[in-house]
Enzyme design. Structure first.
Site, PDB file in Angstrom:
ATOM      1  N   TYR A  50       0.929  -1.251  -0.084  1.00 53.77           N
ATOM      2  CA  TYR A  50      -0.029   0.155  -0.035  1.00 53.77           C
ATOM      3  C   TYR A  50       0.986   1.316  -0.025  1.00 53.77           C
ATOM      4  CZ  TYR A  50      -3.629  -3.214   1.462  1.00 53.77           C
ATOM      5  OH  TYR A  50      -4.672  -4.401   1.340  1.00 53.77           O
ATOM      6  N   PRO A 105     -15.475  -3.587   1.632  1.00 51.29           N
ATOM      7  CA  PRO A 105     -16.702  -3.987   2.241  1.00 51.29           C
ATOM      8  C   PRO A 105     -17.856  -3.276   2.164  1.00 51.29           C
ATOM      9  CG  PRO A 105     -15.101  -2.928   3.929  1.00 51.29           C
ATOM     10  CD  PRO A 105     -14.432  -3.060   2.808  1.00 51.29           C
TER      11      PRO A 105
END
Length: 238
Positions: A20, A166
């Site tokens: 990341y 999500p």
């Protein structure tokens, strides 16, 4: 500010990865939060390269996993990583070799628990035959139920399921929109509440780029959908 606000709101699990940035997220976590609260669990991942924007390449070679784990320890300023996850299977490297390396690092005290990400049930079984696997991190949300059976398996075996993305794939979910109107909250809070109701083993990791976004995501944990709403969101996401 987002990281500090999360800890203030008693969030005690932060998920990241060496890729990341690459390497940016882990560095920011240490800069913002070190020394860490005693109950904070930092989970990071290795095994996925980020050579450029939108580019993700698996690398499960033992020498690579060892190198990136050491790098994560340095950037996070940790002596031991609480949860280290294999980011994605590498088709060019046997899973046994990759997971075996994580087991070696665990035996050396550099990681405490091993998790896997983007795994099928067959791959999970292979990994679990080598070492205990405490968590599975797969893409899962109201619009993408491809890991439904994995959620059920984690339920049965008391293994944590960490859904990534999500709050994506929520477009035109009428059930979520109706529940959001009733409770006067954003739709993203409804779909997070739906995930929490889906299984007690689910630990959502919604990305948060601001303190305000963190507050909105955390507030979802206090929402209670009634059975009809839960069912409507489920049907609306198919």
């Amino acid at each position: 500010a987002a990281l500090r606000r999360a800890v203030e709101l008693e969030v005690n699990f932060i998920d990241t990865a060496d890729s990341y940035g690459p390497e940016v997220s882990e560095t920011l976590i240490a800069e913002a939060l070190y020394p860490y609260p005693d109950d904070l669990v930092i989970a990071t991942k290795g095994g996925l390269l980020r050579p450029g924007p939108g580019q993700w390449e698996p690398d499960g070679r033992p020498e690579h996993l060892r190198e990136v784990c050491e790098g994560s320890l340095r950037r996070l300023r940790l002596d031991q990583i609480p949860l280290y996850q294999f980011h994605r299977p590498d088709p060019n490297v046997p899973i046994a070799e990759s997971i075996g390396t994580l087991l070696e690092l665990k035996n050396e005290g550099k990681i405490r628990h091993i998790g896997v990400s983007n795994f099928s049930e067959v791959q999970l079984r292979e990994a679990a035959a080598i070492t205990p696997v405490v968590s599975v991190q797969n893409r899962y949300n109201v619009g993408d139920r491809s890991s439904d059976s994995m959620v059920d398996l984690c339920d049965q075996e008391q293994r944590v399921f960490i859904p990534w993305a999500p709050i994506q794939d929520t477009e035109r979910n009428v059930g979520a929109e109706v529940a959001a109107d009733r409770l006067n909250v954003p739709v993203r809070q409804i779909v997070l509440a739906w995930l929490l109701a889906r299984s007690p083993q689910i630990l959502p990791i919604p990305g948060s780029g601001s303190a305000e976004h963190v507050e909105a995501n955390v507030a979802a944990a206090g929402l209670k959908l009634n059975p009809d709403e839960t069912d409507a969101v489920s049907k609306g996401g198919l």
